[in-house]
Enzyme design. Sequence first.
Site, mmCIF file in Angstrom:
data_model
loop_
_atom_site.group_PDB
_atom_site.id
_atom_site.type_symbol
_atom_site.label_atom_id
_atom_site.label_comp_id
_atom_site.label_asym_id
_atom_site.label_seq_id
_atom_site.Cartn_x
_atom_site.Cartn_y
_atom_site.Cartn_z
ATOM 1 N N ASN A 125 0.816 -1.225 0.000
ATOM 2 C CA ASN A 125 0.000 0.000 0.000
ATOM 3 C C ASN A 125 0.846 1.270 0.000
ATOM 4 O OD1 ASN A 125 -3.156 -0.239 0.205
ATOM 5 N ND2 ASN A 125 -2.287 -2.054 1.161
ATOM 6 N N HIS A 167 -5.611 3.274 3.200
ATOM 7 C CA HIS A 167 -6.349 2.029 3.483
ATOM 8 C C HIS A 167 -7.853 2.212 3.296
ATOM 9 C CE1 HIS A 167 -2.674 0.591 5.928
ATOM 10 N NE2 HIS A 167 -2.630 0.156 4.690
ATOM 11 N N THR A 194 0.263 -6.028 4.953
ATOM 12 C CA THR A 194 -0.380 -6.385 6.216
ATOM 13 C C THR A 194 -1.761 -6.969 5.934
ATOM 14 O OG1 THR A 194 0.646 -4.350 7.048
ATOM 15 C CG2 THR A 194 -0.949 -5.460 8.495
ATOM 16 N N PRO A 195 -1.953 -8.294 6.105
ATOM 17 C CA PRO A 195 -3.301 -8.859 5.896
ATOM 18 C C PRO A 195 -4.294 -8.152 6.820
ATOM 19 C CG PRO A 195 -1.659 -10.603 6.125
ATOM 20 C CD PRO A 195 -0.984 -9.325 6.511
ATOM 21 N N LYS A 196 -5.400 -7.690 6.233
ATOM 22 C CA LYS A 196 -6.333 -6.843 6.981
ATOM 23 C C LYS A 196 -7.695 -7.517 7.125
ATOM 24 C CE LYS A 196 -3.973 -2.812 5.193
ATOM 25 N NZ LYS A 196 -2.959 -3.627 4.501
ATOM 26 N N HIS A 251 11.353 -4.006 11.141
ATOM 27 C CA HIS A 251 11.665 -2.578 11.083
ATOM 28 C C HIS A 251 12.354 -2.268 12.405
ATOM 29 C CE1 HIS A 251 9.028 -2.501 7.676
ATOM 30 N NE2 HIS A 251 9.157 -1.204 7.523
ATOM 31 N N GLU A 275 13.900 2.903 13.715
ATOM 32 C CA GLU A 275 13.352 4.081 13.014
ATOM 33 C C GLU A 275 13.228 5.243 13.978
ATOM 34 O OE1 GLU A 275 9.798 1.945 11.251
ATOM 35 O OE2 GLU A 275 10.226 3.454 9.736
HETATM 36 C C1 LIG Z 1 7.954 4.878 6.181
HETATM 37 N N1 LIG Z 1 8.309 3.952 7.184
HETATM 38 C C2 LIG Z 1 7.536 2.919 7.625
HETATM 39 N N2 LIG Z 1 7.766 2.471 8.875
HETATM 40 C C3 LIG Z 1 7.013 1.463 9.393
HETATM 41 N N3 LIG Z 1 5.995 0.868 8.734
HETATM 42 C C4 LIG Z 1 5.746 1.296 7.484
HETATM 43 C C5 LIG Z 1 6.505 2.326 6.847
HETATM 44 N N4 LIG Z 1 6.007 2.493 5.600
HETATM 45 C C6 LIG Z 1 4.976 1.628 5.451
HETATM 46 N N5 LIG Z 1 4.821 0.910 6.592
HETATM 47 C C7 LIG Z 1 3.808 -0.111 6.879
HETATM 48 O O1 LIG Z 1 3.234 -0.566 5.647
HETATM 49 C C8 LIG Z 1 1.795 -0.389 5.700
HETATM 50 C C9 LIG Z 1 1.267 -0.047 4.327
HETATM 51 O O2 LIG Z 1 1.375 -1.178 3.469
HETATM 52 P P1 LIG Z 1 0.377 -2.428 3.629
HETATM 53 O O3 LIG Z 1 -0.974 -1.877 4.040
HETATM 54 O O4 LIG Z 1 0.996 -3.328 4.651
HETATM 55 O O5 LIG Z 1 0.326 -3.064 2.264
HETATM 56 C C10 LIG Z 1 1.595 0.770 6.660
HETATM 57 O O6 LIG Z 1 0.290 0.704 7.193
HETATM 58 C C11 LIG Z 1 2.667 0.508 7.706
HETATM 59 O O7 LIG Z 1 2.211 -0.461 8.653
HETATM 60 ZN ZN LIG Z 2 9.131 -0.151 5.659
#
Ligand SMILES: CNc1ncnc2c1ncn2[C@@H]1O[C@H](COP(=O)(O)O)[C@@H](O)[C@H]1O
Ligand SMILES: [Zn+2]
Length: 367
Positions: free
Chosen positions: A19, A67, A100-102, A226, A229
């Site tokens: 996403n 989302h 992230t499976p939702k 991760h 950060e």
């Molecule tokens: C920029 N730094 C970051 N740090 C941490 N988590 C991040 C991120 N960037 C994205 N996501 C994670 O990826 C999800 C979106 O993709 P999906 O819905 O999973 O496909 C975000 O909701 C977050 O949980």
């Molecule tokens: Zn990331």
Amino acid sequence: MEMECWVSMPKVELHAHLNGSVRNSTLLEFAKELGEKGIIVFSDVEHVVLKDDRSLTEVFKLFDLIHILTTDHATVTRITKEVVEDFAAENVVYLELRTTPKRNDSRGMTKRSYLEAVVEGLRRVDAVDIDFASTGVVLENKKKSCYMNNECDGISRKKIYVRLLLSIDRRETLEAAMETVKLALEMKDVGVVGIDLSGNPRVGEWTTFLPALKFAREQGLHVTLHCGEVPNQEEIHRMLDFLPERIGHACCLEEDAWRKLEMSKIPVEICLTSNIRTNTISSIDVHHFADLYNKKHPLVLCTDDSGVFSTSLSKEYAIAAAAFGIGKKDLFQLARNAVELSFAGEKVVRELKELFDLVGKSLAYSD
Ligand SMILES: CNc1ncnc2c1ncn2[C@@H]1O[C@H](COP(=O)(O)O)[C@@H](O)[C@H]1O
Ligand SMILES: [Zn+2]
């Protein structure tokens, strides 16, 4: 070095959130549709989606909006197809796509049905040949597929290997995390190879997810986290002590954590633009990539969220070349080394190495 050289070089993407990788044009299309249905106010959304610099906190607000725009089965299928085709178009030959499976009761969506919609998106990829099932069952177009089109008979097509990582969001409970791990185990045959822990790093506790991550590893799933950060040294140490196979970012490590990382040789997924845009790292001149690279620490250049940060993997290589003065040959080698850091099976690793060696022989990659 012009961009074309980085686009045509074969590359490996190991840290890309589904996403986060959606084309802005597609997001705006969804926003327009929902605006016409009166579900959202299009002009507000347009401003947020097109905003350029945003803090890490604002990024997570943006994901809540994304989302809303993307969480239904048909949309998840469409964005998966588009994201894979975009990576293939810039000669990413191996993509580990994480998502992230939702569960979304209002859309009749479960974690499993979400993931099935993602896999359906992989099945619908038709601009290139795709190998996504670890069982080697590929939906390969009859035509001979080859790399970069220009080395074969002209009618052949690019090929991309795709494997999936399932993300645990730090807002989730242990129970929800365990459901994701069990789903990953059930969907290995359609290319799920591992687990990612992601989400707002200021939310949630490491200890909540540790049992699920231990279970995932015991069951043979690969794990990437991760990590670093935000400057939460206690959590950083506990994550490094878990000895994940890879970590993402590693931005805020203090001296002792830094030494622990070096000693452990845990490969780092480096997301230059993501770190700079969110001001996690104040400028490219002080980015820790240089330190890790000079110390030959295993690392791989990644995009993180090519849609949200308006970047591409080719651009990340171009930035590294310009900012750190690294030549084509060395960056080609860095891309090739990333094959070893992937969670792909040995057959895919062998095929990818052959591909890199075939391309490496061409003059393009001697300095
Ligand atoms: C920029 N730094 C970051 N740090 C941490 N988590 C991040 C991120 N960037 C994205 N996501 C994670 O990826 C999800 C979106 O993709 P999906 O819905 O999973 O496909 C975000 O909701 C977050 O949980
Ligand atoms: Zn990331």
